[in-house]
Write a protein that holds these residues in place. Structure first.
Motif, PDB file in Angstrom:
ATOM      1  N   VAL A 172      34.537  18.707   6.999  1.00 35.05           N
ATOM      2  CA  VAL A 172      33.564  19.198   6.033  1.00 35.05           C
ATOM      3  C   VAL A 172      33.316  18.109   5.005  1.00 35.05           C
ATOM      4  CG1 VAL A 172      33.028  20.973   4.330  1.00 35.05           C
ATOM      5  CG2 VAL A 172      34.414  21.562   6.309  1.00 35.05           C
TER       6      VAL A 172
ATOM      7  N   ALA B 259      30.174  16.891   1.862  1.00 38.58           N
ATOM      8  CA  ALA B 259      29.009  17.359   1.123  1.00 38.58           C
ATOM      9  C   ALA B 259      28.508  16.273   0.196  1.00 38.58           C
ATOM     10  CB  ALA B 259      29.351  18.615   0.324  1.00 38.58           C
TER      11      ALA B 259
ATOM     12  N   LEU C 297      23.462  21.431  -3.237  1.00 39.20           N
ATOM     13  CA  LEU C 297      24.435  20.772  -2.360  1.00 39.20           C
ATOM     14  C   LEU C 297      23.907  20.686  -0.937  1.00 39.20           C
ATOM     15  CD1 LEU C 297      27.908  22.368  -3.209  1.00 39.20           C
ATOM     16  CD2 LEU C 297      27.222  20.025  -3.582  1.00 39.20           C
TER      17      LEU C 297
ATOM     18  N   VAL D 186      25.741  20.339   2.593  1.00 39.56           N
ATOM     19  CA  VAL D 186      27.062  20.405   3.218  1.00 39.56           C
ATOM     20  C   VAL D 186      26.918  20.123   4.710  1.00 39.56           C
ATOM     21  CG1 VAL D 186      29.086  21.854   3.623  1.00 39.56           C
ATOM     22  CG2 VAL D 186      27.781  22.130   1.510  1.00 39.56           C
TER      23      VAL D 186
ATOM     24  N   LYS E 299      29.175  20.089   8.269  1.00 38.47           N
ATOM     25  CA  LYS E 299      30.429  20.591   8.830  1.00 38.47           C
ATOM     26  C   LYS E 299      30.218  20.913  10.294  1.00 38.47           C
ATOM     27  CE  LYS E 299      29.402  25.330   7.418  1.00 38.47           C
ATOM     28  NZ  LYS E 299      29.407  25.952   8.702  1.00 38.47           N
TER      29      LYS E 299
ATOM     30  N   CYS F 116      33.956  23.816  -0.893  1.00 41.48           N
ATOM     31  CA  CYS F 116      33.710  22.629  -1.714  1.00 41.48           C
ATOM     32  C   CYS F 116      34.015  22.956  -3.170  1.00 41.48           C
ATOM     33  CB  CYS F 116      32.267  22.166  -1.587  1.00 41.48           C
ATOM     34  SG  CYS F 116      31.858  21.548   0.061  1.00 41.48           S
TER      35      CYS F 116
ATOM     36  N   CYS G   3      35.640  18.490  -0.416  1.00 41.91           N
ATOM     37  CA  CYS G   3      35.397  19.602   0.508  1.00 41.91           C
ATOM     38  C   CYS G   3      36.477  19.577   1.587  1.00 41.91           C
ATOM     39  CB  CYS G   3      34.034  19.465   1.186  1.00 41.91           C
ATOM     40  SG  CYS G   3      32.639  19.618   0.066  1.00 41.91           S
TER      41      CYS G   3
END
Length: 137
Positions: free
Chosen positions: A53, A55, A72, A74, A76, A84, A130
Motif C-alpha cells: 500500500v 499513497a 489522497l 492510494v 494497493k 494511511c 500507509c
C-alpha cells in the motif's frame, strides 16, 4: 660513454612486494564493492517490493481552524485493505491533527478526499505512511 640504468631489468627478479600488495588490494576492494552494491540493491528491492500500500497527497484545503480536506491517491493490491496515517501541523510545526484512514475498496487505485479534524489551524498536511490493514510496522 656508459649508460646508467635506473631500476632492475624487467622480468629478471619477478614481481615486487608493492605490485603484489596492489593486486591484493584491488581484488579485496572489488569484492567488497560488489558485496556492498548487492546489499544496497537487496534492501532497496525489499523496501519497494514489500510495500503493498502506498499513497500520495495530491492537494489539501484548509476548510476551517478545525478541519482540513485532503485529496489522497492510494495505490494497493486489489484485494488489500489499506490504512494511511495523515498528520497536520500548525505554523509553529506543532502537530494539531493525526488520523488513520482506511481504504477497503476492491480497486487497485483509489482517489479519495478525506476530512482531517484538527485542534488548531493547520498550515500543512503530511502523509506519515500507509500499510496493509493488520500489518505491523
Amino acid at each position: 660513454m656508459s649508460t646508467v640504468r635506473e631500476g632492475l631489468p624487467e622480468g629478471r627478479y619477478g614481481r615486487s612486494a608493492d605490485e603484489r600488495a596492489d593486486r591484493k588490494l584491488k581484488i579485496v576492494g572489488s569484492v567488497l564493492g560488489v558485496g556492498l552494491l548487492g546489499v544496497v540493491g537487496w534492501i532497496g528491492w525489499d523496501y519497494v517490493g514489500g510495500q503493498t500500500v502506498s499513497a500520495e497527497v495530491i492537494k489539501f484545503q484548509i476548510v476551517s481552524a478545525g478541519e482540513v480536506k485532503v485529496h489522497l491517491e492510494v495505490r494497493k493490491d486489489a484485494g488489500v485493505t489499506g490504512v494511511c496515517t495523515l498528520s497536520s501541523q500548525d505554523e509553529g510545526h506543532g502537530e494539531v491533527g493525526r488520523a488513520d484512514f482506511t481504504f477497503g475498496q476492491r480497486d487497485a487505485r483509489v482517489d479519495e478526499v478525506v476530512s482531517l479534524k484538527t485542534t488548531g489551524r493547520a498550515t500543512t498536511v503530511e502523509l506519515v505512511g500507509c500499510q496493509a490493514a493488520g500489518a505491523t510496522s
